[in-house]
Design a protein around this motif. Structure first.
Motif, mmCIF file in Angstrom:
data_model
loop_
_atom_site.group_PDB
_atom_site.id
_atom_site.type_symbol
_atom_site.label_atom_id
_atom_site.label_comp_id
_atom_site.label_asym_id
_atom_site.label_seq_id
_atom_site.Cartn_x
_atom_site.Cartn_y
_atom_site.Cartn_z
ATOM 1 N N MET A 223 0.832 -1.208 0.000
ATOM 2 C CA MET A 223 0.000 0.000 0.000
ATOM 3 C C MET A 223 0.864 1.256 0.000
ATOM 4 S SD MET A 223 -2.991 -1.099 -0.268
ATOM 5 C CE MET A 223 -3.848 0.451 -0.037
ATOM 6 N N GLU A 224 1.985 1.200 0.719
ATOM 7 C CA GLU A 224 2.881 2.356 0.721
ATOM 8 C C GLU A 224 3.426 2.638 -0.681
ATOM 9 O OE1 GLU A 224 6.934 3.943 2.979
ATOM 10 O OE2 GLU A 224 6.115 1.963 3.402
ATOM 11 N N ALA A 225 3.758 1.518 -1.386
ATOM 12 C CA ALA A 225 4.265 1.688 -2.752
ATOM 13 C C ALA A 225 3.197 2.291 -3.656
ATOM 14 C CB ALA A 225 4.734 0.341 -3.291
ATOM 15 N N ILE A 226 1.944 1.743 -3.446
ATOM 16 C CA ILE A 226 0.844 2.287 -4.252
ATOM 17 C C ILE A 226 0.619 3.763 -3.922
ATOM 18 C CG2 ILE A 226 -1.639 2.147 -4.668
ATOM 19 C CD1 ILE A 226 -1.389 -0.883 -4.253
ATOM 20 N N GLY A 227 0.672 4.091 -2.621
ATOM 21 C CA GLY A 227 0.476 5.489 -2.208
ATOM 22 C C GLY A 227 1.543 6.395 -2.797
ATOM 23 N N GLN A 228 2.789 5.893 -2.764
ATOM 24 C CA GLN A 228 3.868 6.699 -3.348
ATOM 25 C C GLN A 228 3.646 6.925 -4.846
ATOM 26 O OE1 GLN A 228 7.385 4.585 -2.321
ATOM 27 N NE2 GLN A 228 7.450 5.333 -0.195
ATOM 28 N N LEU A 229 3.190 5.857 -5.527
ATOM 29 C CA LEU A 229 2.924 5.979 -6.969
ATOM 30 C C LEU A 229 1.778 6.954 -7.216
ATOM 31 C CD1 LEU A 229 3.394 5.067 -9.877
ATOM 32 C CD2 LEU A 229 1.805 3.172 -9.463
ATOM 33 N N ALA A 230 0.697 6.766 -6.367
ATOM 34 C CA ALA A 230 -0.473 7.661 -6.549
ATOM 35 C C ALA A 230 -0.105 9.102 -6.238
ATOM 36 C CB ALA A 230 -1.599 7.173 -5.635
ATOM 37 N N GLY A 231 0.677 9.319 -5.200
ATOM 38 C CA GLY A 231 1.079 10.686 -4.853
ATOM 39 C C GLY A 231 1.888 11.323 -5.977
ATOM 40 N N GLY A 232 2.795 10.502 -6.547
ATOM 41 C CA GLY A 232 3.598 11.054 -7.648
ATOM 42 C C GLY A 232 2.747 11.439 -8.832
ATOM 43 N N ILE A 233 1.791 10.529 -9.190
ATOM 44 C CA ILE A 233 0.908 10.822 -10.346
ATOM 45 C C ILE A 233 0.046 12.043 -10.047
ATOM 46 C CG2 ILE A 233 -1.032 9.912 -11.665
ATOM 47 C CD1 ILE A 233 0.202 7.128 -11.318
ATOM 48 N N ALA A 234 -0.547 12.050 -8.785
ATOM 49 C CA ALA A 234 -1.435 13.185 -8.437
ATOM 50 C C ALA A 234 -0.668 14.497 -8.460
ATOM 51 C CB ALA A 234 -2.034 12.956 -7.054
ATOM 52 N N HIS A 235 0.558 14.496 -8.022
ATOM 53 C CA HIS A 235 1.350 15.717 -7.999
ATOM 54 C C HIS A 235 1.581 16.231 -9.426
ATOM 55 C CE1 HIS A 235 4.188 18.645 -6.462
ATOM 56 N NE2 HIS A 235 5.058 18.239 -7.405
ATOM 57 N N ASP A 236 1.982 15.299 -10.287
ATOM 58 C CA ASP A 236 2.239 15.715 -11.674
ATOM 59 C C ASP A 236 0.944 16.146 -12.351
ATOM 60 O OD1 ASP A 236 4.901 15.114 -11.294
ATOM 61 O OD2 ASP A 236 4.767 13.087 -12.161
ATOM 62 N N PHE A 237 -0.153 15.388 -12.120
ATOM 63 C CA PHE A 237 -1.424 15.721 -12.751
ATOM 64 C C PHE A 237 -1.957 17.054 -12.230
ATOM 65 C CE2 PHE A 237 -6.094 14.884 -13.391
ATOM 66 C CZ PHE A 237 -6.041 14.922 -14.773
ATOM 67 N N ASN A 238 -1.730 17.361 -10.942
ATOM 68 C CA ASN A 238 -2.175 18.617 -10.365
ATOM 69 C C ASN A 238 -1.445 19.796 -10.993
ATOM 70 O OD1 ASN A 238 -3.881 19.898 -8.293
ATOM 71 N ND2 ASN A 238 -1.916 20.547 -7.421
ATOM 72 N N ASN A 239 -0.176 19.581 -11.338
ATOM 73 C CA ASN A 239 0.574 20.641 -12.032
ATOM 74 C C ASN A 239 -0.065 20.953 -13.390
ATOM 75 O OD1 ASN A 239 2.354 20.869 -9.926
ATOM 76 N ND2 ASN A 239 3.840 19.409 -10.820
ATOM 77 N N LEU A 240 -0.482 19.897 -14.096
ATOM 78 C CA LEU A 240 -1.130 20.099 -15.404
ATOM 79 C C LEU A 240 -2.462 20.817 -15.228
ATOM 80 C CD1 LEU A 240 -0.401 16.602 -17.027
ATOM 81 C CD2 LEU A 240 0.710 18.770 -17.537
ATOM 82 N N LEU A 241 -3.240 20.381 -14.175
ATOM 83 C CA LEU A 241 -4.544 21.006 -13.959
ATOM 84 C C LEU A 241 -4.395 22.483 -13.597
ATOM 85 C CD1 LEU A 241 -6.397 18.196 -11.971
ATOM 86 C CD2 LEU A 241 -6.804 18.915 -14.337
ATOM 87 N N THR A 242 -3.339 22.818 -12.892
ATOM 88 C CA THR A 242 -3.122 24.237 -12.527
ATOM 89 C C THR A 242 -2.967 25.092 -13.788
ATOM 90 O OG1 THR A 242 -2.061 23.555 -10.454
ATOM 91 C CG2 THR A 242 -1.599 25.781 -11.266
ATOM 92 N N VAL A 243 -2.263 24.543 -14.761
ATOM 93 C CA VAL A 243 -2.087 25.281 -16.032
ATOM 94 C C VAL A 243 -3.421 25.427 -16.742
ATOM 95 C CG1 VAL A 243 -0.983 25.216 -18.286
ATOM 96 C CG2 VAL A 243 0.290 24.540 -16.253
ATOM 97 N N ILE A 244 -4.196 24.282 -16.780
ATOM 98 C CA ILE A 244 -5.495 24.322 -17.474
ATOM 99 C C ILE A 244 -6.411 25.316 -16.798
ATOM 100 C CG2 ILE A 244 -7.570 22.959 -18.001
ATOM 101 C CD1 ILE A 244 -5.703 20.517 -18.281
ATOM 102 N N LYS A 245 -6.471 25.249 -15.470
ATOM 103 C CA LYS A 245 -7.357 26.146 -14.742
ATOM 104 C C LYS A 245 -6.915 27.605 -14.928
ATOM 105 C CE LYS A 245 -8.476 25.050 -10.561
ATOM 106 N NZ LYS A 245 -8.299 24.622 -9.177
#
Length: 498
Positions: A427-449
């Motif tokens: 679960m920690e590995a999954i969380g780390q993966l999800a956090g990394g994806i969410a962080h990168d995706f949030n950067n993209l959404l900030t640009v779109i917004k």
């Protein structure tokens, strides 16, 4: 006149009768005397002989013929010498010459050979008879069969020699001593045992047995008192002091020897050094105590089975682990039913126990679950090995068991914790993966917004593109909420720039 002659004749007849009677009595007395003499000679194996010096003729008594083992006949000196052992003939001639020529007493001992080959030992002695001129005329003497005496003497010498060899070479100590405590004689073994170079040294050096030999002088007094008080051998184990002061343990056998008048002549006995044996016995006893303590330990279940599967040994460990006492288990096949309630499991385990005795030459290791007397289940790890006697015959098996219930429970708990750890790590590995994806995706959404908001600021409400840009901005906000949830899952948070 005629009457006087008749009376004289009668008197003479009476005298003749009396004389004849006396002659008969004397003849009978002589016959009895000769008979007694012959019997005495026969009993004593003693005969008499006479030799005529001039003619050499021999005159023998009846016993002489029996002693020499020949038939009655007149013998010459040469015939007499033929019956003497060749090695002894010269000694007989010498004794005769010394008697006749030098006037010595005739005495000699020689062997005679009987016709059947038997050898007898003879002792002969005699004296010379002389005529009025001093010339020897005859030699008269006796012979005695001393074969039995010589055999007894030989047996006695051999017995004494055997005793001497035993005394000198015996591996145990032999001694003679006085009741007061002085050695009269000791053999080499006893001298060596006490550290002396030779027996004479020990006899001369030890002037007081109780003080110099006994560790406890009072023990010597008690032993001597018992020995003098009763017949036969007394046996004692005691401590004795060697010449160098070291102490040894020894067995003592002692008795008294009496004089013909019943007084004590001396004491005699045997001493066996048992120091090494006692040390070995003490070491063995210590090993046995250690072995018994090891076998009767509380920590390990130890039992033994005979070839039929009966319990023959049941230690304290077996009692503690199973809950069944030694009295309940020994020789009672019900123990198998008590320990293993399931019939199939019980049959399988009993078969394995029998195989370890009769089939398998190798030791076996296995685990079973038993039911204690109180109903609790315990997991036991077993080690079983076949038992053999000195001739290689099978006498059963020895079984060692260790209660591994807690260890098995700990192992199961460890497996569960390890599984939980693996899930947590996953679960920690999954969380780390999800956090990394969410962080990168949030950067993209900030640009779109950001660009959507800039576009809305430049478009008028009636512009057909305004609705589209608003939808883009709404979708970007929903996507931001989703990434925020992913960051919460990964235990990571970002700043909200709204």
């Amino acid at each position: 006149m005629q009457n006087r002659e008749i009376e004289e004749l009668r008197r003479r007849v009476v005298e003749l009768d009396a004389l004849e009677k006396r002659n008969r009595e004397m003849a009978e007395a002589l016959r009895k005397s000769e008979e007694y003499l012959a019997r005495a000679q026969r009993i004593a194996h003693l005969g008499y002989w006479e030799r005529n010096v001039e003619t050499g003729r021999m005159n023998w008594s009846e016993e002489c013929y029996r002693i020499f083992g020949v038939a009655r006949k007149e013998l010459t000196r040469e015939e007499f010498l033929k019956g003497i052992h060749p090695d002894d003939q010269e000694a007989v001639r010498r004794a005769r010459r010394e008697a006749l020529d030098e006037g010595k007493l005739y005495e000699t001992e020689y062997r005679v050979l009987w016709p059947d080959g038997t050898t007898r030992v003879i002792h002969s002695q005699g004296e010379v008879s002389y005529d009025e001129t001093g010339r020897p005329v005859s030699l008269f003497g006796t012979v005695m069969d001393i074969t039995g005496q010589r055999q007894v003497e030989k047996a006695l010498r051999e017995s004494e020699e055997r005793y001497r060899r035993i005394f000198e070479n015996a591996p145990v100590g032999i001694f003679q001593s006085t009741p007061e405590g002085r050695y009269l004689s000791v053999n080499p073994a006893l001298a060596r045992m006490y550290g002396y170079g030779f027996p004479e040294e020990m006899v001369s050096s030890v002037t007081s047995i109780p003080k110099q030999v006994y560790v406890d002088p009072e023990e010597h007094r008690r032993i001597i008192a018992k020995t003098l008080d009763r017949p036969g051998w007394g046996h004692y184990e005691n401590r004795y002091r060697r010449k160098d002061g070291t102490v040894m343990r020894a067995n003592l056998a002692i008795r008294k020897q009496l004089n013909p008048d019943g007084t004590v002549a001396y004491l005699e006995g045997f001493v066996e050094d048992i120091t090494e044996r006692k040390q070995a016995e003490e070491k063995m006893a210590s090993l046995l105590r250690f072995q018994n303590e090891m076998l009767d330990t509380d920590a390990i279940w130890i039992d033994t089975l005979d070839p039929e599967g009966n319990i023959t040994f049941w230690n304290r460990g077996a009692e503690n682990i199973s809950g069944y006492s030694r009295q309940e288990a020994l020789g009672n096949k019900k123990i198998w039913e008590w320990l293993y309630a399931d019939p199939d499991a019980r049959a399988n385990i009993f078969r394995r126990a029998m195989d370890s005795i009769h089939q398998s030459k190798r030791s076996q290791n296995y685990e079973t679950t038993i039911r204690r007397k109180d109903g609790e289940s315990r997991v036991i790890s077993w080690y079983s090995s076949r038992l053999m006697d000195e001739e290689g015959g099978i006498i059963g098996s020895i079984v060692l068991g260790a209660d591994i219930t807690e260890r098995k429970q700990a192992e199961e708990k460890m497996v569960s914790l390890q599984e939980q750890l693996r899930q947590s790590q996953k679960m920690e590995a999954i969380g780390q993966l999800a956090g990394g994806i969410a962080h990168d995706f949030n950067n993209l959404l900030t640009v779109i917004k950001g660009y959507s908001e800039l576009s809305l600021g430049q478009l008028k409400n009636e512009d057909p593109l305004t609705g589209n840009v608003k939808e883009i901005l709404a979708a970007a906000n929903r996507a931001s909420d989703l990434t925020r949830q992913l960051l919460v899952f990964s235990r990571r948070q970002v700043l909200d720039f709204r």
